[in-house]
Design a protein around this motif. Structure first.
Motif, PDB file in Angstrom:
ATOM      1  N   HIS A 189       3.512  -4.958   0.344  1.00 42.19           N
ATOM      2  CA  HIS A 189       4.497  -4.548   1.340  1.00 42.19           C
ATOM      3  C   HIS A 189       5.801  -4.273   0.606  1.00 42.19           C
ATOM      4  O   HIS A 189       6.198  -5.034  -0.268  1.00 42.19           O
ATOM      5  N   HIS A 221       0.846  -3.806   6.004  1.00 38.95           N
ATOM      6  CA  HIS A 221       0.858  -3.713   4.546  1.00 38.95           C
ATOM      7  C   HIS A 221       0.246  -2.384   4.149  1.00 38.95           C
ATOM      8  O   HIS A 221      -0.367  -1.697   4.953  1.00 38.95           O
ATOM      9  N   ASP A 222       0.453  -2.022   2.907  1.00 37.92           N
ATOM     10  CA  ASP A 222      -0.105  -0.805   2.347  1.00 37.92           C
ATOM     11  C   ASP A 222      -1.108  -1.194   1.266  1.00 37.92           C
ATOM     12  O   ASP A 222      -1.278  -2.380   0.971  1.00 37.92           O
ATOM     13  N   GLU A 272      -3.258  -5.311  -1.737  1.00 37.84           N
ATOM     14  CA  GLU A 272      -2.351  -5.159  -0.594  1.00 37.84           C
ATOM     15  C   GLU A 272      -0.931  -5.435  -1.049  1.00 37.84           C
ATOM     16  O   GLU A 272      -0.699  -6.330  -1.856  1.00 37.84           O
ATOM     17  N   MET A 321      -3.342  -9.504   0.184  1.00 35.29           N
ATOM     18  CA  MET A 321      -2.715 -10.389   1.138  1.00 35.29           C
ATOM     19  C   MET A 321      -3.666 -11.533   1.417  1.00 35.29           C
ATOM     20  O   MET A 321      -4.850 -11.343   1.591  1.00 35.29           O
TER      21      MET A 321
END
Length: 146
Positions: free
Chosen positions: A109, A94-95, A107, A1
């Motif tokens: 989403h 985010h994951d 990152e 991200m």
């Protein structure tokens, strides 16, 4: 991200509000954290900081990170097989996908994943208040890609 499109966190203001004195070494660390777009560990932060100010110690980095984590200004991640890494607490949820070969943290989403988690929790009679998803993998060989 990419955090550059978002408002940079004002760590100095947050620490002052908590009554913490802002020393020159601490200010250098805070500036590095505010500008970072990756997930550095304490040693990486120390190395970046020491190129700016040779007087900065690793213990100052650890103390500063602990303060910021305690205030909720940064997130500490203990990704499997590596040192704790840090990221700004600001920004959208985010994951993470961790590349096991390079250690890179990607990152992402996914609305589908978020909806599925909510559905599962609902079916089990729960409401999700917080979650963290970490995926670990290796790049597929070019011939294995579809």
């Amino acid at each position: 991200m990419n955090h550059s499109a978002q408002t940079k966190p004002d760590y100095e203001r947050e620490l002052r509000r908590a009554g913490v004195r802002i020393t020159r070494p601490r200010r250098v660390i805070l500036d590095i954290l505010a500008a970072t777009e990756d997930h550095p560990d304490a040693m990486e932060i120390f190395q970046r900081a020491s190129t700016i100010d040779k007087s900065i110690s690793l213990s100052t980095v650890y103390r500063t990170m602990k303060l910021l984590e305690g205030m909720g200004a940064i997130h500490r991640h203990a990704f499997e097989g590596g040192p704790a890494r840090f990221e700004q607490a600001s920004g959208d949820h985010h994951d993470h996908l961790i590349d096991l070969d390079t250690g890179d943290v990607i990152e992402f989403h996914s609305n589908r994943i978020e909806e599925l988690q909510d559905e599962i929790a609902r079916e089990l009679g729960y409401e999700i208040v917080h979650h963290r998803l970490e995926l670990y993998g290796r790049r597929r060989k070019a011939s294995a890609r579809k």
